[in-house]
Design a protein around this motif. Structure first.
Motif, PDB file in Angstrom:
ATOM      1  N   LEU A 100      48.277 -37.518 -37.535  1.00  0.00           N
ATOM      2  CA  LEU A 100      47.378 -37.650 -38.676  1.00  0.00           C
ATOM      3  C   LEU A 100      46.136 -36.468 -38.625  1.00  0.00           C
ATOM      4  O   LEU A 100      45.961 -35.791 -39.832  1.00  0.00           O
ATOM      5  CB  LEU A 100      46.882 -38.987 -38.726  1.00  0.00           C
ATOM      6  N   CYS A 101      45.653 -36.362 -37.397  1.00  0.00           N
ATOM      7  CA  CYS A 101      44.485 -35.219 -37.491  1.00  0.00           C
ATOM      8  C   CYS A 101      45.158 -33.890 -37.638  1.00  0.00           C
ATOM      9  O   CYS A 101      44.541 -32.996 -38.011  1.00  0.00           O
ATOM     10  CB  CYS A 101      43.884 -35.363 -35.960  1.00  0.00           C
ATOM     11  N   PHE A 130      40.295 -35.845 -39.264  1.00  0.00           N
ATOM     12  CA  PHE A 130      39.535 -35.215 -38.312  1.00  0.00           C
ATOM     13  C   PHE A 130      37.924 -34.945 -38.681  1.00  0.00           C
ATOM     14  O   PHE A 130      37.011 -35.072 -37.832  1.00  0.00           O
ATOM     15  CB  PHE A 130      39.856 -33.920 -37.665  1.00  0.00           C
ATOM     16  N   GLU A 131      37.829 -34.326 -39.762  1.00  0.00           N
ATOM     17  CA  GLU A 131      36.404 -34.157 -40.405  1.00  0.00           C
ATOM     18  C   GLU A 131      35.519 -35.261 -40.190  1.00  0.00           C
ATOM     19  O   GLU A 131      34.473 -35.045 -40.038  1.00  0.00           O
ATOM     20  CB  GLU A 131      36.494 -33.468 -41.797  1.00  0.00           C
ATOM     21  N   CYS A 132      36.209 -36.414 -40.430  1.00  0.00           N
ATOM     22  CA  CYS A 132      35.234 -37.915 -40.452  1.00  0.00           C
ATOM     23  C   CYS A 132      34.881 -37.999 -39.002  1.00  0.00           C
ATOM     24  O   CYS A 132      33.686 -38.795 -38.963  1.00  0.00           O
ATOM     25  CB  CYS A 132      36.235 -39.083 -40.988  1.00  0.00           C
ATOM     26  N   THR A 133      35.540 -37.580 -37.897  1.00  0.00           N
ATOM     27  CA  THR A 133      35.212 -38.012 -36.649  1.00  0.00           C
ATOM     28  C   THR A 133      33.610 -37.135 -36.362  1.00  0.00           C
ATOM     29  O   THR A 133      33.224 -37.257 -35.277  1.00  0.00           O
ATOM     30  CB  THR A 133      36.010 -37.509 -35.559  1.00  0.00           C
ATOM     31  N   ARG A 134      33.296 -36.114 -37.229  1.00  0.00           N
ATOM     32  CA  ARG A 134      32.035 -35.312 -36.960  1.00  0.00           C
ATOM     33  C   ARG A 134      30.809 -36.256 -37.304  1.00  0.00           C
ATOM     34  O   ARG A 134      29.658 -35.896 -37.284  1.00  0.00           O
ATOM     35  CB  ARG A 134      32.079 -34.237 -37.690  1.00  0.00           C
ATOM     36  N   LYS A 135      31.316 -37.657 -38.021  1.00  0.00           N
ATOM     37  CA  LYS A 135      29.904 -38.450 -38.418  1.00  0.00           C
ATOM     38  C   LYS A 135      29.614 -39.289 -37.148  1.00  0.00           C
ATOM     39  O   LYS A 135      30.464 -39.897 -36.504  1.00  0.00           O
ATOM     40  CB  LYS A 135      30.273 -39.151 -39.606  1.00  0.00           C
ATOM     41  N   ARG A 136      28.493 -39.218 -36.957  1.00  0.00           N
ATOM     42  CA  ARG A 136      28.000 -40.082 -35.860  1.00  0.00           C
ATOM     43  C   ARG A 136      28.371 -41.690 -35.873  1.00  0.00           C
ATOM     44  O   ARG A 136      28.760 -42.205 -35.036  1.00  0.00           O
ATOM     45  CB  ARG A 136      26.604 -40.287 -35.606  1.00  0.00           C
ATOM     46  N   ALA A 191      44.168 -28.999 -29.956  1.00  0.00           N
ATOM     47  CA  ALA A 191      44.195 -30.194 -28.923  1.00  0.00           C
ATOM     48  C   ALA A 191      45.102 -31.031 -29.470  1.00  0.00           C
ATOM     49  O   ALA A 191      45.894 -31.621 -28.729  1.00  0.00           O
ATOM     50  CB  ALA A 191      42.922 -30.431 -28.722  1.00  0.00           C
ATOM     51  N   GLY A 192      45.060 -31.491 -30.786  1.00  0.00           N
ATOM     52  CA  GLY A 192      45.978 -32.617 -31.379  1.00  0.00           C
ATOM     53  C   GLY A 192      47.394 -32.078 -31.070  1.00  0.00           C
ATOM     54  O   GLY A 192      48.277 -32.897 -30.645  1.00  0.00           O
TER      55      GLY A 192
END
Length: 504
Positions: A63-64, A71-77, A333-334
């Motif tokens: 998916l990432c 993956f952009e969403c994982t940059r949100k705390r 990495a993915g």
């Protein structure tokens, strides 16, 4: 000590400890809580239980890789904390699931898999943001440090261990650096999946798998496949209640320590560390079949040591690819984790089926493991083929011989070297092609790298190199680099010309 200080400082403690907590959490959740106690021991389901997490790990990587926006969403705390919380909940369900229901166990394994995939990508991005390129050194340090964390957690009482597996992913997430919004993401349209890069010369077309050269992609998958066979080589009842099973994990820590010490103390370059580590791994794997399939401690220790070296080497390749090709952490990495996880799943399925079929035939099992080791040897030989086009091995070697820096960024230094090479080539009558090769040689590039960059043969590059050395009157690469670096370019002359100064 100077080498250690170059890689380890106050800023290094956070990523090393944070990623060590992540590794310890995986080991405690999937190894420290014996899943075979909760399900039927020595059954197909019992052997493949932990593979549920691997399947969901693969799902995250796919998916990432295919949808960068995820993956952009994982940059949100807030998203990072939510992922850590789900991983904690999954570890708790796995710890309690066997006693309550298989559905809870499966759900917990799924949540662990999602957390494993997402957290490792978040740490990859954090490591990639280090401007000094110490990411793979930190990975080695974190793998080594995770072993004592694992031993402490595994010796806790059952309820305290449940608390530990619920806290570790949260603690790891807390140590992540604040998300950087300026890190680039490779657009989906530019990500190469099972395709060939365009080139004018048909013989120079470099087929890639998920952005990696085919030989390197095969190496990722082959090592996962072999380790999947090795870690299930013995019956699941062996060492189930023994302290020796815990200390088998020490093989991975030992490998990480060797890798870490080599890089910091003995100043190994990435390609040197890869070569020495590969030699150790292959020698160890050749010995594994000798110990047989009786679950000996030595066989398990060597298997985990091999996997420890693989982790360090694979992260080295990942960070070198990101550095040279400027790809983002989620994609690179993915893709690497996806290839190795798919191989791990295939290897586990193969050995479980084989053990069921040949349970009473030790010779058949030994043959299977020996064949698996041969596959890995072939994959390694392909990676070490330095004449291959777009070879990561050559890229790592080229990156270790970089040109002198003057406090500028790498792009600025390379730009000045190209200008100096152009001026030097004009002064010494170099052809246009020789000037191009001179600029790349001044940046520390190797013949295979130049061959790939200019789409010409390696022998042609070497012929041009000999002519360049003759025209410049130099005898080795270092003399050439020093000559180019010390030759004034038009730009550098203009920067230092007092007549160009303006008054406000």
């Amino acid at each position: 000590m100077r080498g250690i200080r170059a890689h380890i400082d106050a800023s290094s403690v956070r990523p090393i400890v944070g990623f060590a907590l992540y590794w310890a959490w995986i080991d405690v959740a999937l190894v420290g809580v014996p899943l075979a106690r909760s399900v039927a021991v020595n059954t197909l389901f019992g052997d493949l239980t932990s593979m549920v997490s691997v399947l969901f790990c693969i799902l995250v990587y796919v998916l990432c890789y295919r949808a960068p926006a995820l993956f952009e969403c994982t940059r949100k705390r807030t998203v990072r904390w939510a992922i850590a919380a789900l991983a904690s909940a999954g570890a708790i369900l796995v710890s309690l699931g066997g006693a309550l229901s298989l559905g809870m166990l499966a759900g917990g394994l799924a949540l662990i898999g999602l957390g494993m995939g997402a957290i490792v990508l978040m740490w990859a991005e954090d490591y990639a943001s280090d401007k000094q390129g110490r990411g793979y050194v930190w990975v080695a340090g974190s793998i080594a440090l995770s072993f004592p964390f694992y031993l402490v957690a595994i010796e806790l009482s059952d309820w305290m261990r449940i608390v530990a597996v619920s806290v570790l992913p949260l603690a790891s997430c807390a140590l992540l650096a604040p998300p950087r919004q300026d890190l680039p993401l490779t657009p989906k349209s530019e990500r190469t999946v099972f395709a060939c890069s365009a080139a004018d010369d048909e013989s120079a077309r470099a087929c890639t798998v998920m952005g990696f050269p085919r030989n390197v992609a095969f190496w990722f998958a082959a090592f996962g496949f072999v380790f999947g066979i090795m870690q299930r080589f013995s019956g699941s009842t062996v060492f189930l209640d023994s302290v020796l099973m815990d200390f088998q994990q020490g093989g991975r820590a030992l490998a990480a320590v060797v890798f870490f010490v080599g890089l910091c103390v003995f100043s190994w370059k990435p390609h040197t560390a890869y070569r020495l580590s590969t030699s150790i791994v292959l020698v160890g794997l050749v010995l594994v079949p000798i110990f047989g399939s009786n679950g000996s401690f030595a066989a398990g220790f060597i298997a985990h040591m091999a996997y420890g070296f693989f982790e360090c080497m694979s992260w080295t390749i990942v960070f070198e690819v990101m550095r040279v090709h400027r790809s983002d952490a989620g994609a690179t990495a993915g893709a690497a984790r996806l290839l190795s996880s798919a191989g791990l799943l295939a290897g586990t399925l193969a050995i479980v089926v084989a053990r069921t079929m040949f349970a009473a035939d030790a010779l058949q099992m030994q043959s299977i493991l020996s064949s698996a080791v041969c596959i890995l040897v072939i994959a390694t030989m392909l990676v070490l083929d330095t004449n291959g086009i777009d070879n990561v091995w050559a890229m790592m070697k080229a990156g270790s011989d970089g040109a002198p820096s003057s406090g500028r960024s790498g792009a600025e230094v390379n730009g000045l070297l190209r200008q100096s090479a152009a001026a030097l080539g004009q002064a010494h009558g170099l052809t246009e092609r020789e000037t191009q090769i001179l600029a790349l040689l001044a940046q520390g590039r190797t013949s295979p790298y130049i061959s790939n960059e200019l789409l010409i043969g390696v022998n042609t590059v070497n012929t041009h190199k000999r002519r360049i050395y003759q025209k410049l009157g130099v005898h080795d690469k270092q003399e050439l680099i020093d000559m180019v670096a010390g030759f004034p370019s038009k730009t550098s002359d203009a920067e230092h010309d007092p007549s160009n100064n303006t008054r406000s």
